[in-house]
Scaffold this motif. Structure first.
Motif, short mmCIF file in Angstrom:
data_model
loop_
_atom_site.label_atom_id
_atom_site.label_comp_id
_atom_site.label_asym_id
_atom_site.label_seq_id
_atom_site.Cartn_x
_atom_site.Cartn_y
_atom_site.Cartn_z
N HIS A 297 -68.43 6.66 -18.42
CA HIS A 297 -69.44 7.31 -17.59
C HIS A 297 -68.84 7.69 -16.25
O HIS A 297 -68.06 6.94 -15.67
CB HIS A 297 -70.63 6.38 -17.36
N ALA A 301 -64.96 8.63 -17.49
CA ALA A 301 -64.51 9.64 -18.44
C ALA A 301 -62.99 9.80 -18.37
O ALA A 301 -62.34 10.12 -19.37
CB ALA A 301 -65.20 10.97 -18.16
N LEU A 320 -67.89 11.16 -23.54
CA LEU A 320 -67.88 11.31 -22.08
C LEU A 320 -69.31 11.46 -21.58
O LEU A 320 -70.06 12.32 -22.05
CB LEU A 320 -67.05 12.53 -21.67
N GLY A 323 -69.34 13.28 -17.17
CA GLY A 323 -67.91 13.15 -16.96
C GLY A 323 -67.39 13.58 -15.61
O GLY A 323 -67.49 14.73 -15.23
N THR A 325 -64.42 14.14 -14.85
CA THR A 325 -63.10 14.26 -15.45
C THR A 325 -62.00 14.69 -14.50
O THR A 325 -60.84 14.45 -14.75
CB THR A 325 -63.13 15.24 -16.64
N ALA A 377 -69.46 15.21 -25.29
CA ALA A 377 -69.64 15.19 -23.83
C ALA A 377 -71.13 15.38 -23.53
O ALA A 377 -71.73 16.37 -23.94
CB ALA A 377 -68.82 16.29 -23.17
N HIS A 379 -74.09 15.52 -20.54
CA HIS A 379 -74.17 15.78 -19.10
C HIS A 379 -75.58 16.20 -18.70
O HIS A 379 -76.22 16.98 -19.41
CB HIS A 379 -73.19 16.89 -18.70
N THR A 391 -67.66 19.47 -17.16
CA THR A 391 -67.84 19.14 -18.57
C THR A 391 -67.72 20.37 -19.43
O THR A 391 -67.06 20.38 -20.48
CB THR A 391 -69.21 18.47 -18.78
#
Length: 456
Positions: A297, A301, A320, A323, A325, A377, A379, A391
């Motif tokens: 989380h 991610a 994810l 994410g 990221t 993923a 979101h 994402t």
């Protein structure tokens, strides 16, 4: 050694005069503190894994279940007994408490009366006390490093005075093996340390993980390695998230390793090394498939992706959640994301040394690597803490390289910690696409370790 009791009678127990069986439950009919105890055939060695699970009705009287020491055959239950390892409910504080030798600590606020499951589990290093509701969801927990004594020779139940509290099952095993009775089997909930760490030290939080293992079978278990992200951890239960997610996935047959944040769960070496070592320790106790699922989380991610990068033959699927990221790395200052001075404090770097300091931990530089893993993923559509763009870009770039990434949008949500991120009904079908055969060790894998990783 395994001991189970459904309390049809008290034949296996010694007890004070006030302890009786009523409708398959142990109760105290006396007005004063009373005990029941059983001498273990072989003393419990606390340096090895063990587990105890009892189902109790929390009423208007204090009680304890656990372990104590005493001369074999004698009552071990004197009030001043220092050799105590047990947990229970104290009505003076209307809360659950944990007794460790002669010290005692409250570990939760007011709780509703009714049936609860109390467990004491140890991996030989950390002793964990948990209390769950009748659906096996964690209410409170307490983790202590090492038992106070090297051995214990009695199982004990103590009631303080007459009341409605009662115990209806009692199971103990000097291992993490099955109890041998499906009606008594329970999920194992334990705090695992990756290696010896001094309690209270700076590094303690960065080394501990909370593990929920489903009711044991003879089959191999499916393992999820889960990171909560920057400064997140499993000590804060929010609705259906965090520890509840672990419980819900355990009901579906998945073992969840929930990594404590400790401020480092951002995809760097520390967290992936922690996850690797916890996996190793678990596999030394129980049977697990070679491959795992990674979930992260927010900045977790980064962990979920980088664990796959560090150990490419160990990961089957990646999930994810909201994410984070690349928010602090390659795209710093791009796409309307505000710059922050934390880049210097967190990574001790500046723009000139940026790529060196991140040490190849930026997933946006390795889309081709992640194209081999199925990715889900999830979101929140309208949140602003982590822009949805990151994402979307991740999914689109991976799919452009022939990958299998799916984006699940939480339409209308603006909550970075929306409980729907942890919807086990959405996760389970995705993870279930991996068969047991898929989770096996690849024939070309030379050892358990893959990739270039810092194990130190």
């Amino acid at each position: 050694m395994v001991f189970n009791d459904k309390f049809v009678n008290l034949d296996n127990w010694q007890h004070d005069a006030g302890i009786e069986i009523s409708g398959g439950e142990v109760v105290n009919t006396a007005a004063s503190s009373q005990w029941a105890w059983k001498v273990l055939e072989t003393p419990l060695d606390t340096s090895k894994p063990f587990r105890l699970s009892t189902r109790v009705f929390i009423g208007d009287v204090s009680f304890w279940v656990g372990f104590a020491n005493g001369t074999v055959g004698d009552n071990p239950s004197t009030f001043t007994n220092a050799d105590i390892l047990y947990g229970g409910y104290t009505n003076l504080n209307t809360r659950l408490q944990w007794r460790y030798s002669q010290s005692i600590s409250s570990i939760g606020g007011d709780i509703l009366s009714g049936y609860k499951r109390i467990s004491i589990v140890s991996d030989g290093d950390t002793v964990t006390f948990t209390v769950c509701d009748d659906d096996n969801n964690v209410i409170v927990w307490e983790g202590r490093y090492k038992a106070a004594k090297a051995t214990y020779n009695h199982l004990v139940i103590r009631f303080f005075n007459t009341g409605t509290s009662k115990v209806d099952t009692f199971s103990f095993a000097d291992s993490w093996n099955q109890f041998g009775d499906a009606d008594l089997e329970d999920e194992i909930k334990a705090v695992i340390m990756k290696d010896s760490v001094t309690p209270g030290s700076v590094s303690a939080a960065e080394n501990r993980s909370f593990v929920v293992i489903p009711k044991l079978t003879n089959d191999k278990h499916r393992l999820i390695l889960y990171s909560h992200g920057y400064l997140g951890n499993w000590t804060a239960t929010i609705g259906s998230t965090r520890m509840h997610y672990s419980s819900e996935m355990a009901k579906r047959g998945y073992c969840v390793v929930s990594l404590d944040g400790g401020g480092n769960h951002n995809g760097h070496w520390t967290v992936t090394t922690q996850a690797y070592k916890v996996r190793q320790k678990l596999m030394s106790i129980l049977k697990f498939h070679h491959k795992v699922f990674t979930v992260g989380h927010s900045m977790g991610a980064l962990f979920a992706l980088n664990f796959a990068k560090d150990y490419p033959d160990m990961v089957s699927r990646i999930c994810l959640l909201g994410g984070h990221t690349n928010l602090l790395w390659r795209y710093y200052g791009f796409y309307g994301v505000e710059r922050s001075s934390s880049i210097n404090g967190q990574y001790n770097c500046n723009e000139a040394t940026f790529l060196y300091a991140t040490r190849g931990r930026n997933p946006y530089e390795y889309f081709n690597t992640f194209a081999k893993y199925p990715i889900l993923a999830i979101h929140a559509e309208l949140e602003t803490i982590v822009e949805e763009k990151f994402t979307v870009d991740l999914v689109n770039n991976i799919n452009a390289l022939g990958g299998d990434a799916t984006y699940l949008k939480l339409a209308g949500s603006s909550d970075h910690s929306d409980p729907m991120h942890w919807d086990s009904d959405a996760h389970e079908p995705f993870f279930n696409l991996s068969s047991d055969e898929d989770l096996g060790k690849p024939s070309n894998a030379l050892s358990n370790m893959s990739g270039t990783v810092r194990i130190s």
